[in-house]
Write a protein that holds these residues in place. Structure first.
Motif, PDB file in Angstrom:
ATOM      1  N   HIS A   6       0.867  -1.175   0.000  1.00  0.00           N
ATOM      2  CA  HIS A   6       0.000   0.000   0.000  1.00  0.00           C
ATOM      3  C   HIS A   6       0.903   1.224   0.000  1.00  0.00           C
ATOM      4  CE1 HIS A   6      -2.996   2.750   2.267  1.00  0.00           C
ATOM      5  NE2 HIS A   6      -3.265   2.770   0.981  1.00  0.00           N
ATOM      6  N   MET A   7       0.745   2.068  -1.002  1.00  0.00           N
ATOM      7  CA  MET A   7       1.557   3.275  -1.133  1.00  0.00           C
ATOM      8  C   MET A   7       0.654   4.499  -1.082  1.00  0.00           C
ATOM      9  SD  MET A   7       4.146   2.243  -4.196  1.00  0.00           S
ATOM     10  CE  MET A   7       3.641   0.666  -4.861  1.00  0.00           C
ATOM     11  N   VAL A   8       0.996   5.420  -0.203  1.00  0.00           N
ATOM     12  CA  VAL A   8       0.298   6.704  -0.103  1.00  0.00           C
ATOM     13  C   VAL A   8       1.326   7.777  -0.440  1.00  0.00           C
ATOM     14  CG1 VAL A   8      -0.954   8.287   1.399  1.00  0.00           C
ATOM     15  CG2 VAL A   8      -1.240   5.811   1.677  1.00  0.00           C
ATOM     16  N   VAL A   9       0.994   8.613  -1.423  1.00  0.00           N
ATOM     17  CA  VAL A   9       1.926   9.646  -1.893  1.00  0.00           C
ATOM     18  C   VAL A   9       1.513  10.994  -1.326  1.00  0.00           C
ATOM     19  CG1 VAL A   9       2.913  10.763  -3.929  1.00  0.00           C
ATOM     20  CG2 VAL A   9       2.285   8.336  -4.026  1.00  0.00           C
ATOM     21  N   ASN A  10       2.515  11.736  -0.844  1.00  0.00           N
ATOM     22  CA  ASN A  10       2.273  13.084  -0.332  1.00  0.00           C
ATOM     23  C   ASN A  10       3.439  13.974  -0.771  1.00  0.00           C
ATOM     24  OD1 ASN A  10       1.364  15.338   0.970  1.00  0.00           O
ATOM     25  ND2 ASN A  10       1.942  14.640   3.004  1.00  0.00           N
ATOM     26  N   ARG A  45      -5.582   1.795  -8.131  1.00  0.00           N
ATOM     27  CA  ARG A  45      -5.710   3.114  -7.512  1.00  0.00           C
ATOM     28  C   ARG A  45      -6.745   3.053  -6.405  1.00  0.00           C
ATOM     29  NH1 ARG A  45      -6.777   7.773 -11.526  1.00  0.00           N
ATOM     30  NH2 ARG A  45      -4.527   7.864 -11.395  1.00  0.00           N
ATOM     31  N   VAL A  46      -6.525   3.799  -5.329  1.00  0.00           N
ATOM     32  CA  VAL A  46      -7.512   3.956  -4.267  1.00  0.00           C
ATOM     33  C   VAL A  46      -8.349   5.181  -4.630  1.00  0.00           C
ATOM     34  CG1 VAL A  46      -7.888   4.353  -1.812  1.00  0.00           C
ATOM     35  CG2 VAL A  46      -5.953   2.934  -2.563  1.00  0.00           C
ATOM     36  N   VAL A  47      -9.635   4.982  -4.787  1.00  0.00           N
ATOM     37  CA  VAL A  47     -10.532   6.051  -5.221  1.00  0.00           C
ATOM     38  C   VAL A  47     -10.489   7.208  -4.223  1.00  0.00           C
ATOM     39  CG1 VAL A  47     -12.944   6.658  -5.703  1.00  0.00           C
ATOM     40  CG2 VAL A  47     -12.031   4.436  -6.442  1.00  0.00           C
ATOM     41  N   GLU A  49      -7.994   9.126  -3.414  1.00  0.00           N
ATOM     42  CA  GLU A  49      -6.732   9.343  -2.718  1.00  0.00           C
ATOM     43  C   GLU A  49      -5.582   9.286  -3.721  1.00  0.00           C
ATOM     44  OE1 GLU A  49      -6.077   6.593   0.502  1.00  0.00           O
ATOM     45  OE2 GLU A  49      -8.178   6.649   1.099  1.00  0.00           O
ATOM     46  N   TYR A  50      -4.464   9.866  -3.352  1.00  0.00           N
ATOM     47  CA  TYR A  50      -3.239   9.705  -4.137  1.00  0.00           C
ATOM     48  C   TYR A  50      -2.528   8.506  -3.519  1.00  0.00           C
ATOM     49  CZ  TYR A  50       0.719  11.167  -7.068  1.00  0.00           C
ATOM     50  OH  TYR A  50       1.714  11.240  -8.008  1.00  0.00           O
ATOM     51  N   ALA A  51      -3.074   7.323  -3.791  1.00  0.00           N
ATOM     52  CA  ALA A  51      -2.603   6.095  -3.165  1.00  0.00           C
ATOM     53  C   ALA A  51      -2.931   4.915  -4.063  1.00  0.00           C
ATOM     54  CB  ALA A  51      -3.269   5.917  -1.801  1.00  0.00           C
ATOM     55  N   ASN A  52      -2.243   3.795  -3.805  1.00  0.00           N
ATOM     56  CA  ASN A  52      -2.539   2.579  -4.542  1.00  0.00           C
ATOM     57  C   ASN A  52      -2.300   1.362  -3.672  1.00  0.00           C
ATOM     58  OD1 ASN A  52       0.152   1.118  -5.236  1.00  0.00           O
ATOM     59  ND2 ASN A  52       0.592   3.241  -5.781  1.00  0.00           N
ATOM     60  N   TYR A  53      -2.898   0.261  -4.102  1.00  0.00           N
ATOM     61  CA  TYR A  53      -2.572  -1.070  -3.601  1.00  0.00           C
ATOM     62  C   TYR A  53      -1.977  -1.813  -4.773  1.00  0.00           C
ATOM     63  CZ  TYR A  53      -4.995  -0.628   0.844  1.00  0.00           C
ATOM     64  OH  TYR A  53      -5.368  -0.242   2.098  1.00  0.00           O
TER      65      TYR A  53
END
Length: 92
Positions: A6-10, A45-47, A49-53
């Motif tokens: 799980h990646m969350v980009v900031n 993509r996680v709807v 969010e700037y994130a993915n699984y």
């Protein structure tokens, strides 16, 4: 070995827009290379969010760490890794 990542980009607002665009383009090229090689077989993509699984298929923990740390967006990511094993009830 399979890993759920799980990646969350900031990206901080202090990063100039041109630099952020350059990093994102490099990220896309690198991620597509990994997908084509089979090391990154799934990316969702996680709807909202700037994130993915993602699912990675690599030989070891060290290889996964090396692969993830080379992502151009790595300095701006919060990453959670879950190693996966085949479920005994799975028919696949």
């Amino acid at each position: 070995m399979l890993y759920l990542v799980h990646m969350v980009v900031n990206i901080p607002a202090s990063v100039p827009a041109e630099e952020a665009a350059r990093i994102k383009a490099a990220e896309k090229a690198y991620s597509q290379q990994l997908q084509e090689s089979g090391q990154w077989p799934h990316l969702w993509r996680v709807v909202g969010e700037y994130a993915n699984y993602s699912v990675f298929d690599v030989a070891s923990n060290d290889e996964l760490h090396n692969t993830l740390s080379q992502l151009p967006l790595f300095p701006y990511m919060q990453i959670t890794v879950t190693p996966l094993a085949k479920h005994p009830s799975s028919i696949r």
